[in-house]
Design a protein around this motif. Structure first.
Motif, mmCIF file in Angstrom:
data_model
loop_
_atom_site.group_PDB
_atom_site.id
_atom_site.type_symbol
_atom_site.label_atom_id
_atom_site.label_comp_id
_atom_site.label_asym_id
_atom_site.label_seq_id
_atom_site.Cartn_x
_atom_site.Cartn_y
_atom_site.Cartn_z
ATOM 1 N N GLU A 165 40.387 26.380 35.089
ATOM 2 C CA GLU A 165 39.949 27.695 35.292
ATOM 3 C C GLU A 165 38.850 28.134 34.392
ATOM 4 O O GLU A 165 37.749 28.595 35.080
ATOM 5 N N ILE A 166 38.935 27.926 33.081
ATOM 6 C CA ILE A 166 37.969 28.087 32.132
ATOM 7 C C ILE A 166 36.766 27.328 32.580
ATOM 8 O O ILE A 166 35.645 27.899 32.229
ATOM 9 N N THR A 167 36.740 26.022 32.801
ATOM 10 C CA THR A 167 35.777 25.115 32.814
ATOM 11 C C THR A 167 34.986 26.057 33.910
ATOM 12 O O THR A 167 33.752 26.114 33.761
ATOM 13 N N GLU A 168 35.784 26.270 35.050
ATOM 14 C CA GLU A 168 35.031 26.959 36.210
ATOM 15 C C GLU A 168 34.410 28.086 36.006
ATOM 16 O O GLU A 168 33.304 28.695 36.242
ATOM 17 N N TYR A 169 34.924 29.019 35.335
ATOM 18 C CA TYR A 169 34.281 30.278 34.965
ATOM 19 C C TYR A 169 33.067 30.223 33.842
ATOM 20 O O TYR A 169 32.274 30.863 33.994
ATOM 21 N N GLU B 293 30.298 40.245 32.405
ATOM 22 C CA GLU B 293 31.346 41.176 31.518
ATOM 23 C C GLU B 293 32.669 40.525 32.130
ATOM 24 O O GLU B 293 33.592 40.352 31.283
ATOM 25 N N THR B 294 32.881 40.476 33.525
ATOM 26 C CA THR B 294 33.874 40.082 34.090
ATOM 27 C C THR B 294 34.144 38.811 33.695
ATOM 28 O O THR B 294 35.600 38.480 33.552
ATOM 29 N N LEU B 295 33.526 37.865 33.675
ATOM 30 C CA LEU B 295 33.561 36.238 33.617
ATOM 31 C C LEU B 295 34.206 36.131 32.088
ATOM 32 O O LEU B 295 35.219 35.598 31.655
ATOM 33 N N ARG B 296 33.536 36.999 31.166
ATOM 34 C CA ARG B 296 33.964 36.848 29.771
ATOM 35 C C ARG B 296 35.369 37.300 29.605
ATOM 36 O O ARG B 296 36.219 36.899 28.826
ATOM 37 N N PHE B 297 35.657 38.260 30.326
ATOM 38 C CA PHE B 297 37.164 39.196 30.223
ATOM 39 C C PHE B 297 38.164 37.974 30.650
ATOM 40 O O PHE B 297 39.362 37.772 29.993
ATOM 41 N N ARG B 298 37.645 37.395 31.800
ATOM 42 C CA ARG B 298 38.795 36.384 32.271
ATOM 43 C C ARG B 298 38.821 34.908 31.545
ATOM 44 O O ARG B 298 39.904 34.658 31.389
ATOM 45 N N ILE B 299 37.599 34.823 30.788
ATOM 46 C CA ILE B 299 37.967 33.573 29.916
ATOM 47 C C ILE B 299 38.799 33.912 28.795
ATOM 48 O O ILE B 299 39.811 33.113 28.463
ATOM 49 N N GLU B 300 38.543 35.040 28.115
ATOM 50 C CA GLU B 300 39.214 35.485 27.008
ATOM 51 C C GLU B 300 40.865 35.547 27.605
ATOM 52 O O GLU B 300 41.936 35.330 26.724
ATOM 53 N N ASN B 301 41.052 36.138 28.548
ATOM 54 C CA ASN B 301 42.538 36.377 28.967
ATOM 55 C C ASN B 301 43.292 35.090 29.237
ATOM 56 O O ASN B 301 44.156 34.684 28.705
ATOM 57 N N LEU B 302 42.522 33.859 29.929
ATOM 58 C CA LEU B 302 42.931 32.656 29.977
ATOM 59 C C LEU B 302 43.162 32.013 28.619
ATOM 60 O O LEU B 302 44.007 31.319 28.497
ATOM 61 N N GLN C 122 25.510 27.526 44.869
ATOM 62 C CA GLN C 122 26.563 26.503 44.130
ATOM 63 C C GLN C 122 28.217 26.542 44.649
ATOM 64 O O GLN C 122 28.676 25.434 44.736
ATOM 65 N N TYR C 123 28.542 27.631 45.204
ATOM 66 C CA TYR C 123 29.725 27.500 45.970
ATOM 67 C C TYR C 123 29.922 26.639 47.199
ATOM 68 O O TYR C 123 31.090 26.189 47.683
ATOM 69 N N LEU C 124 29.082 26.220 47.856
ATOM 70 C CA LEU C 124 29.194 25.487 48.879
ATOM 71 C C LEU C 124 29.561 24.185 48.364
ATOM 72 O O LEU C 124 29.906 23.101 49.488
ATOM 73 N N HIS C 125 28.991 23.565 47.384
ATOM 74 C CA HIS C 125 29.597 22.239 46.788
ATOM 75 C C HIS C 125 30.628 22.417 46.010
ATOM 76 O O HIS C 125 30.929 21.402 45.446
ATOM 77 N N ARG C 126 31.396 23.463 45.947
ATOM 78 C CA ARG C 126 32.702 23.452 45.307
ATOM 79 C C ARG C 126 33.858 23.991 46.444
ATOM 80 O O ARG C 126 33.472 24.610 47.254
ATOM 81 N N SER C 127 34.828 23.533 46.210
ATOM 82 C CA SER C 127 36.095 23.523 47.093
ATOM 83 C C SER C 127 36.418 25.187 46.514
ATOM 84 O O SER C 127 37.055 25.321 45.494
ATOM 85 N N THR C 128 36.625 26.187 47.279
ATOM 86 C CA THR C 128 36.816 27.488 46.889
ATOM 87 C C THR C 128 37.572 28.165 48.222
ATOM 88 O O THR C 128 37.048 28.112 49.178
ATOM 89 N N LYS D 222 48.699 24.295 31.133
ATOM 90 C CA LYS D 222 47.573 24.511 30.390
ATOM 91 C C LYS D 222 46.450 23.455 31.174
ATOM 92 O O LYS D 222 45.176 23.882 30.952
ATOM 93 N N LEU D 223 46.755 22.560 32.047
ATOM 94 C CA LEU D 223 45.785 21.858 32.824
ATOM 95 C C LEU D 223 45.292 22.667 33.798
ATOM 96 O O LEU D 223 43.917 22.591 33.973
#
Length: 284
Positions: free
Chosen positions: A176-180, A149-158, A246-252, A170-171
């Motif tokens: 961010e949308i791709t990651e979420y 639910e949180t991820l969907r709200f974040r995507i809608e906001n973006l 998955q987060y070990l393989h991404r810069s965060t 926009k870039l």
């Protein structure tokens, strides 16, 4: 709550199997930094240990000093069934289910029961204007919302911000949308059982951040927990280097590795307590 599985085993059996863990508990208790809450599976601790209990222990912890109180409790209390027949359930599990090899069952494995209990706690917290921090259902909830639910709200906001953004912005939003979206797909594919898609609040209502669930410390992918510190509440994920995370393989910037490189601490979500308190005041 439910740190000790006393439906299946005695406290002495649990203690002897996990002496190293209790050594850590002792270190916190010596500095007056440990309070244990009990759930339906370890409620007997208060009676069995009585005056010999080495730890502060209760069914509910109340935190004051904010605009509205915070209650920390296991969550089974909203069910009369658990409250009235817990001892019968314990005897049934230990002397009937275990000898017959019947698998353990809890509300955490039933989406409908989990949803029902979470909704009761949410409605109670909203009505009484309190913040409830629970466990019991093993489903991490932050601001009364599941991860999906949180991820969907974040995507809608973006998406709403995207139309008015500058080309450079926009870039950033696209990234961010791709990651979420990737997080949402990963979250869904990890689930072994279908979960209810609806929220625990009414369809046309604004979700109020009055309920948080710490998740569980017995998951295959590590520990989820809630941390309250410096005016913020955070949903954290602790895991070791054996976890296929998955987060070990991404810069965060939200991922920290402890000295030694084996244990990792990931901040999943955070909110200020002033935001939570203001939401209770303005929306409830």
């Amino acid at each position: 709550g439910d740190t000790e599985e006393l439906h299946k085993f005695t406290w002495h059996q649990v203690f002897n199997a996990w002496k190293n863990i209790y050594t850590q508990f002792d270190l916190f208790a010596q500095n007056d930094k440990l309070i244990k809450t009990v759930g339906n599976h370890d409620a007997r601790l208060i009676m069995d240990l009585k005056s010999h209990n080495p730890y502060k222990m209760d069914t509910v912890i109340r935190i004051t000093g904010l605009d509205y109180p915070i209650l920390i409790y296991h969550g089974h209390q909203v069910s009369a069934l658990y409250e009235r027949f817990n001892d019968i359930s314990r005897l049934g599990v230990r002397y009937f289910a275990m000898p017959l090899g019947i698998m353990n069952y809890s509300v955490a494995h039933d989406s409908r029961k989990r949803h029902y209990m979470e909704k009761r706690i949410y409605n109670y917290s909203r009505r009484e204007q309190i913040v409830s921090i629970i466990g019991h259902t093993h489903r991490p909830l932050f601001e009364s919302l599941s991860m999906a639910e949180t991820l969907r709200f974040r995507i809608e906001n973006l998406l709403n911000r995207y139309g008015k953004a500058t080309p450079e912005k926009k870039l950033e939003i696209e990234k961010e949308i791709t990651e979420y979206r990737a997080d949402l797909i990963t979250w869904r594919t990890r689930k072994h059982r279908p979960d209810l898609q609806s929220g625990i609040y009414e369809k046309d209502d604004i979700p109020l951040p009055c309920m948080f669930n710490s998740g569980a410390v017995i998951g295959k992918r590590g520990i989820t927990c809630l941390e309250l510190t410096r005016g913020k509440i955070r949903l954290m994920h602790w895991f070791d280097d054996k976890t296929e995370e998955q987060y070990l393989h991404r810069s965060t910037r939200n991922l920290k590795t402890l000295p030694g490189g084996r244990i990792h601490r990931l901040e999943l979500r955070q909110a200020s307590m002033s935001y939570v308190m203001n939401s209770l005041r303005l929306l409830s």
